[in-house]
Design a protein around this motif. Structure first.
Motif, PDB file in Angstrom:
ATOM      1  N   ALA A  23      -6.322   1.405   3.165  1.00  0.00           N
ATOM      2  CA  ALA A  23      -4.875   1.190   3.362  1.00  0.00           C
ATOM      3  C   ALA A  23      -4.217   0.788   2.042  1.00  0.00           C
ATOM      4  CB  ALA A  23      -4.639   0.122   4.426  1.00  0.00           C
ATOM      5  N   ALA A  24      -4.886  -0.075   1.274  1.00  0.00           N
ATOM      6  CA  ALA A  24      -4.316  -0.517  -0.012  1.00  0.00           C
ATOM      7  C   ALA A  24      -4.208   0.661  -0.982  1.00  0.00           C
ATOM      8  CB  ALA A  24      -5.189  -1.623  -0.612  1.00  0.00           C
ATOM      9  N   ALA A  25      -5.261   1.495  -1.023  1.00  0.00           N
ATOM     10  CA  ALA A  25      -5.223   2.647  -1.933  1.00  0.00           C
ATOM     11  C   ALA A  25      -4.142   3.638  -1.496  1.00  0.00           C
ATOM     12  CB  ALA A  25      -6.589   3.323  -1.972  1.00  0.00           C
ATOM     13  N   ALA A  26      -4.033   3.853  -0.190  1.00  0.00           N
ATOM     14  CA  ALA A  26      -3.029   4.795   0.324  1.00  0.00           C
ATOM     15  C   ALA A  26      -1.625   4.318  -0.050  1.00  0.00           C
ATOM     16  CB  ALA A  26      -3.171   4.940   1.836  1.00  0.00           C
ATOM     17  N   GLU A  27      -1.399   3.022   0.096  1.00  0.00           N
ATOM     18  CA  GLU A  27      -0.081   2.475  -0.251  1.00  0.00           C
ATOM     19  C   GLU A  27       0.160   2.610  -1.754  1.00  0.00           C
ATOM     20  OE1 GLU A  27       0.600  -1.499   1.224  1.00  0.00           O
ATOM     21  OE2 GLU A  27       2.407  -1.610  -0.047  1.00  0.00           O
ATOM     22  N   CYS A  28      -0.875   2.354  -2.507  1.00  0.00           N
ATOM     23  CA  CYS A  28      -0.770   2.455  -3.980  1.00  0.00           C
ATOM     24  C   CYS A  28      -0.372   3.880  -4.398  1.00  0.00           C
ATOM     25  CB  CYS A  28      -2.121   2.054  -4.559  1.00  0.00           C
ATOM     26  SG  CYS A  28      -2.371   2.372  -6.285  1.00  0.00           S
ATOM     27  N   PHE A  29      -0.923   4.872  -3.711  1.00  0.00           N
ATOM     28  CA  PHE A  29      -0.631   6.263  -4.082  1.00  0.00           C
ATOM     29  C   PHE A  29       0.535   6.859  -3.291  1.00  0.00           C
ATOM     30  CE2 PHE A  29      -5.347   6.069  -5.012  1.00  0.00           C
ATOM     31  CZ  PHE A  29      -5.176   5.932  -6.380  1.00  0.00           C
ATOM     32  N   GLY A  30       1.041   6.115  -2.305  1.00  0.00           N
ATOM     33  CA  GLY A  30       2.191   6.591  -1.533  1.00  0.00           C
ATOM     34  C   GLY A  30       1.856   7.748  -0.607  1.00  0.00           C
ATOM     35  N   VAL A  31       0.637   7.719  -0.042  1.00  0.00           N
ATOM     36  CA  VAL A  31       0.239   8.777   0.905  1.00  0.00           C
ATOM     37  C   VAL A  31      -0.347   8.122   2.164  1.00  0.00           C
ATOM     38  CG1 VAL A  31      -0.260  10.519  -0.885  1.00  0.00           C
ATOM     39  CG2 VAL A  31      -2.083   8.954  -0.137  1.00  0.00           C
ATOM     40  N   PRO A  32      -0.433   8.855   3.278  1.00  0.00           N
ATOM     41  CA  PRO A  32      -1.088   8.291   4.467  1.00  0.00           C
ATOM     42  C   PRO A  32      -2.594   8.102   4.215  1.00  0.00           C
ATOM     43  CG  PRO A  32       0.214  10.260   5.019  1.00  0.00           C
ATOM     44  CD  PRO A  32       0.142  10.193   3.527  1.00  0.00           C
ATOM     45  N   PRO A  33      -3.229   7.150   4.928  1.00  0.00           N
ATOM     46  CA  PRO A  33      -4.654   6.849   4.673  1.00  0.00           C
ATOM     47  C   PRO A  33      -5.574   8.052   4.812  1.00  0.00           C
ATOM     48  CG  PRO A  33      -3.682   5.224   6.159  1.00  0.00           C
ATOM     49  CD  PRO A  33      -2.625   6.260   5.922  1.00  0.00           C
ATOM     50  N   GLU A  34      -5.229   9.005   5.671  1.00  0.00           N
ATOM     51  CA  GLU A  34      -6.133  10.161   5.859  1.00  0.00           C
ATOM     52  C   GLU A  34      -6.130  11.109   4.659  1.00  0.00           C
ATOM     53  OE1 GLU A  34      -3.621   9.280   7.790  1.00  0.00           O
ATOM     54  OE2 GLU A  34      -2.406  10.988   8.421  1.00  0.00           O
ATOM     55  N   TYR A  35      -5.251  10.836   3.688  1.00  0.00           N
ATOM     56  CA  TYR A  35      -5.221  11.627   2.457  1.00  0.00           C
ATOM     57  C   TYR A  35      -6.095  11.008   1.364  1.00  0.00           C
ATOM     58  CZ  TYR A  35      -1.419  14.618   4.096  1.00  0.00           C
ATOM     59  OH  TYR A  35      -0.676  15.536   4.786  1.00  0.00           O
ATOM     60  N   VAL A  36      -6.776   9.888   1.699  1.00  0.00           N
ATOM     61  CA  VAL A  36      -7.531   9.160   0.667  1.00  0.00           C
ATOM     62  C   VAL A  36      -9.021   9.125   0.999  1.00  0.00           C
ATOM     63  CG1 VAL A  36      -7.859   6.900  -0.435  1.00  0.00           C
ATOM     64  CG2 VAL A  36      -5.554   7.681   0.146  1.00  0.00           C
ATOM     65  N   LEU A  37      -9.829   9.488   0.034  1.00  0.00           N
ATOM     66  CA  LEU A  37     -11.281   9.311   0.138  1.00  0.00           C
ATOM     67  C   LEU A  37     -11.703   8.370  -0.987  1.00  0.00           C
ATOM     68  CD1 LEU A  37     -14.201  10.063   1.051  1.00  0.00           C
ATOM     69  CD2 LEU A  37     -14.047  12.038  -0.487  1.00  0.00           C
ATOM     70  N   LEU A  38     -12.195   7.183  -0.614  1.00  0.00           N
ATOM     71  CA  LEU A  38     -12.672   6.251  -1.648  1.00  0.00           C
ATOM     72  C   LEU A  38     -14.083   6.653  -2.060  1.00  0.00           C
ATOM     73  CD1 LEU A  38     -11.453   2.756  -0.375  1.00  0.00           C
ATOM     74  CD2 LEU A  38     -10.425   4.240  -2.115  1.00  0.00           C
ATOM     75  N   THR A  39     -14.344   6.559  -3.351  1.00  0.00           N
ATOM     76  CA  THR A  39     -15.651   6.997  -3.874  1.00  0.00           C
ATOM     77  C   THR A  39     -16.214   5.950  -4.834  1.00  0.00           C
ATOM     78  OG1 THR A  39     -14.511   8.212  -5.635  1.00  0.00           O
ATOM     79  CG2 THR A  39     -15.133   9.461  -3.671  1.00  0.00           C
ATOM     80  N   ASN A  40     -17.508   6.056  -5.071  1.00  0.00           N
ATOM     81  CA  ASN A  40     -18.185   5.120  -5.958  1.00  0.00           C
ATOM     82  C   ASN A  40     -17.879   5.521  -7.408  1.00  0.00           C
ATOM     83  OD1 ASN A  40     -20.466   3.856  -7.485  1.00  0.00           O
ATOM     84  ND2 ASN A  40     -20.938   3.151  -5.432  1.00  0.00           N
ATOM     85  N   GLY A  41     -16.682   5.191  -7.827  1.00  0.00           N
ATOM     86  CA  GLY A  41     -16.174   5.676  -9.111  1.00  0.00           C
ATOM     87  C   GLY A  41     -15.666   7.094  -8.921  1.00  0.00           C
ATOM     88  N   LEU A  42     -14.809   7.531  -9.820  1.00  0.00           N
ATOM     89  CA  LEU A  42     -14.333   8.914  -9.747  1.00  0.00           C
ATOM     90  C   LEU A  42     -15.483   9.887 -10.011  1.00  0.00           C
ATOM     91  CD1 LEU A  42     -12.196  11.060  -9.455  1.00  0.00           C
ATOM     92  CD2 LEU A  42     -11.299  10.445 -11.702  1.00  0.00           C
ATOM     93  N   ASP A  43     -16.505   9.409 -10.713  1.00  0.00           N
ATOM     94  CA  ASP A  43     -17.703  10.238 -10.914  1.00  0.00           C
ATOM     95  C   ASP A  43     -18.197  10.787  -9.572  1.00  0.00           C
ATOM     96  OD1 ASP A  43     -17.813   9.885 -13.635  1.00  0.00           O
ATOM     97  OD2 ASP A  43     -19.341   8.315 -13.581  1.00  0.00           O
TER      98      ASP A  43
END
Ligand SMILES: Cc1ncc(COP(=O)(O)O)c(C=O)c1O
Length: 335
Positions: free
Chosen positions: A39-59
């Motif tokens: 939810a925090a990342a989605a808000e940070c990027f201004g998109v709904p949560p289903e548009y965000v995949l958190l990963t272990n680093g961008l790598d």
């Protein structure tokens, strides 16, 4: 001084450290829950949560995108396309997964060779990796150029690596971006501006349909509990991030001025580093800097980066020390 990996040389925000110190036995003992971090990342990027995949680093986001893109086999080797020089994980992930990394050489100005890139698209091209700002030059392309590339390479995916977008202030992420470009995935990291490279948090932002096969590549508990707890706090401490962006901007200005005075070549960087052509004695210069406790990245072995080092533009005090050391080494050598 670590000026070789474009980290936040000030580290994480004090609020993040406090949140980490507050974690206890059960945080270590239980599998993490991701709702608050997503939810925090989605808000940070201004998109709904289903548009965000958190990963272990961008790598890991790069690995997941390669895994998803190269999954279907037609009998021919699937291809990924990119430029050279580039961030080495694109090639590493694509090759490890049995694909072929095809690259188009950039010119001396480090602008995207758009028509040559589009000419290199084949029926086997599944994904195109482009970092904006570019690593190692720091050069940024107009967003419209990347949107045009996304349109033209479809149905292949455009993976726009925005690891340094906090510093450039420009992003392809916008409310309607993914409806217009369903083959666009944007990679982001919290390693750089937010200073949590050691905790390993990145994100891929894309339309849910494009993210779905990437979700299947990423293990269910890929972020550990410490990273998961830190992320919302890092995002909330906007003042810390903004302070660091200002430090980095001033460092870039100082570096660029010093490089000009020294008569060396550099390129207009929108990221938290500068590529500098120091010439034939690059190995000696890197060693001399290391002897003074300053690590910079030798990029001279890569085509297009002959004689070049890359220096992180982080804290202003660090940059001043690095500049003084470089001046001493180069001017000492000329005498
Ligand atoms: C262009 C680019 N993409 C991705 C990454 C990976 O970042 P992370 O630390 O999130 O894995 C880096 C790190 O240096 C980078 O330079």
């Amino acid at each position: 001084m670590r000026l070789h990996l474009n980290e936040n040389t000030a580290g994480c925000s004090p609020a993040v450290l406090e949140a980490l110190r507050a974690l206890g036995r059960l945080d270590a003992g239980f599998y993490p829950e991701y709702d608050a971090a997503v939810a925090a990342a989605a808000e940070c990027f201004g998109v709904p949560p289903e548009y965000v995949l958190l990963t272990n680093g961008l790598d890991e986001g790069i690995l997941a995108s390669a895994g998803a893109a190269l999954r279907e086999r037609t009998g021919r080797v699937p291809e990924a396309l990119g430029v050279s020089p580039a961030f080495d994980m694109y090639d590493a992930c694509v090759t490890a997964l049995g694909g072929r990394m095809v690259t188009v050489q950039m010119g001396d100005d480090f602008r995207l060779p758009v028509s040559r890139l589009l000419d290199a698209v084949t029926p086997e091209t599944r994904i195109v990796y482009l970092a904006n700002p570019h690593n190692p030059s720091g050069c940024a392309e107009p967003l419209d150029t990347l949107r045009r590339i996304a349109r033209e390479v479809a149905p292949a995916m455009l993976f726009a690596d925005e690891a340094y977008a906090d510093f450039s202030g420009e992003t392809l992420i916008a409310p309607d971006a993914f409806a217009a470009l369903p083959n666009l995935a944007v990679g982001r990291t919290f390693s750089k501006a937010y200073g949590i490279a050691g905790l390993r948090v990145g994100a891929v932002i894309a339309a849910p349909e494009l993210l779905e096969p990437m979700r299947r590549v990423v293990p269910p508990y890929t972020l550990n509990a410490w990273a998961t707890a830190a992320l919302p706090v890092a995002i909330r401490d906007r003042a810390y991030r903004d302070w660091y962006l200002r430090e980095s901007q001033e460092s870039r200005r100082l570096l660029s001025a010093a490089i000009g005075t020294l008569g060396l070549q550099t390129w207009p960087s929108a990221a938290n580093f500068a590529l500098v052509r120091v010439g034939d004695r690059v190995g000696q210069i890197v060693e001399a800097l290391a002897a003074k406790g300053i690590r910079v990245r030798d990029r001279s072995q890569e085509p297009g980066c002959e004689g070049c080092i890359r220096i992180t533009a982080g804290l202003v005090d660090d940059t001043r020390r690095a500049i003084a050391a470089l001046e001493e080494i180069l001017c000492g050598a000329r005498r």
